[in-house]
Design an enzyme around this catalytic site. Structure first.
Site, PDB file in Angstrom:
ATOM      1  N   GLU A   1       0.833  -1.197   0.000  1.00 42.73           N
ATOM      2  CA  GLU A   1       0.000   0.000   0.000  1.00 42.73           C
ATOM      3  C   GLU A   1       0.867   1.246   0.000  1.00 42.73           C
ATOM      4  OE1 GLU A   1      -3.631  -2.353   0.885  1.00 42.73           O
ATOM      5  OE2 GLU A   1      -1.673  -2.462   1.828  1.00 42.73           O
ATOM      6  N   THR A   2       0.318   2.290  -0.616  1.00 41.18           N
ATOM      7  CA  THR A   2       0.880   3.635  -0.519  1.00 41.18           C
ATOM      8  C   THR A   2      -0.191   4.527   0.080  1.00 41.18           C
ATOM      9  OG1 THR A   2       2.348   3.301  -2.412  1.00 41.18           O
ATOM     10  CG2 THR A   2       1.868   5.573  -1.790  1.00 41.18           C
TER      11      THR A   2
END
Length: 288
Positions: A47-48
């Protein structure tokens, strides 16, 4: 054009190259979802997190999470990483994030760990017919003991023991055919200091195996609290990188506790900047 800062943080660990890495970008303007998705795909991390400073009635920042494939409704480790970056930059504790899962609050604790307030997502049991048990076994390579569906849109599968969880080599193509975000596998812990172990497989959303999954612990916490008769628990996610998540049940909420380590602090090149961002983050670089 202002520079845009990009950081990576290892979450749910106190050691570099362990836990779950997340990208973090802090913005003072709102880019397009297409640009956020493109940057998350470029980083190719589980995830970012995109932290957007804006005027909100009940939160300090807006927070959005992207896997390399999709935007998601909840992500624990990238929330931990985002708060870790803000606290490093001098933000006061707590910080409140407006998200798809409501307002999530994160506190910096005196011992250096961070505590996050999340909704509890107890799993509802699914009857284990022979056909369903066989399908789960074919995908995971192990016979399920219990099966349920959590509020995170994940399947929760209890297996016979911790060793089975550690040694799983699932058929990810078969896992992706289940119409859920991912599959959480779990068993009672086999070592002192931990109450349960887990792993998380989410190939359907672009995450073959997530190293340490905070959101999964909003499902694991209620499940193991009911089984063990305790509201304070410690989960060990036994991926190759491994990580520890403290879990505290508080009514319909779960407090997740963990540590984080900053790994990379960089600037995006001009070619990677969003085309029409009203303003990039001007927060100073953390000292090194």
């Amino acid at each position: 054009m202002s520079e845009l800062r990009l950081r990576t943080v290892d979450a749910f660990t106190d050691q570099a190259f362990a836990g779950n890495p997340a990208g973090v970008v802090v913005l003072t303007g709102l880019p397009t979802a297409k640009w956020m998705a493109a940057l998350a795909g470029e980083l190719n991390l589980a995830e970012t997190a995109f932290v957007i400073a804006e005027e909100l009635p009940d939160a300090d920042y807006r927070l959005r999470w992207f896997t390399p494939a999709v935007e998601v409704d909840m992500c624990g480790h990238a929330t931990l990483a985002a708060a870790h970056c803000l606290f490093e930059d001098g933000a006061a504790s707590p910080v409140r994030f407006a998200t798809r899962s409501g307002v999530l609050t994160v506190w910096a604790l005196p011992d250096g760990s961070l505590a996050m307030d999340f909704p509890a997502n107890a799993a509802v049991e699914i009857p284990l017919s022979e056909e369903l048990a066989g399908r789960v076994e074919a995908a995971l390579g192990a016979r399920p003991v219990w099966l349920g569906r959590g509020g995170t849109d994940d399947l929760l599968v209890e297996l016979a023991d911790a060793r089975t969880v550690r040694e799983l080599a699932p058929d990810l193509a078969a896992v992706a055919r289940f119409e859920v975000r991912g599959i959480i596998v779990t068993a009672a812990a086999d070592a002192d200091g931990h109450d349960f172990v887990s792993r998380f497989f989410g190939p359907r959303v672009g995450v073959p195996e997530d190293p340490v999954t905070g959101s999964a612990h909003t499902v694991l916490g209620p499940y193991w609290a009911a089984k063990l008769g305790r509201s304070e628990l410690v989960g060990l996610q036994v991926s190759a990188r491994s990580g520890v998540v403290g879990v505290s049940l508080r009514g319909d909420r779960v407090q997740l506790t963990g540590r984080a380590v900053s790994m990379l602090d960089a600037r995006l090149a001009p070619a990677a900047m969003p085309a029409s961002l009203p303003g990039a983050s001007t927060l100073p670089r953390a000292s090194t």
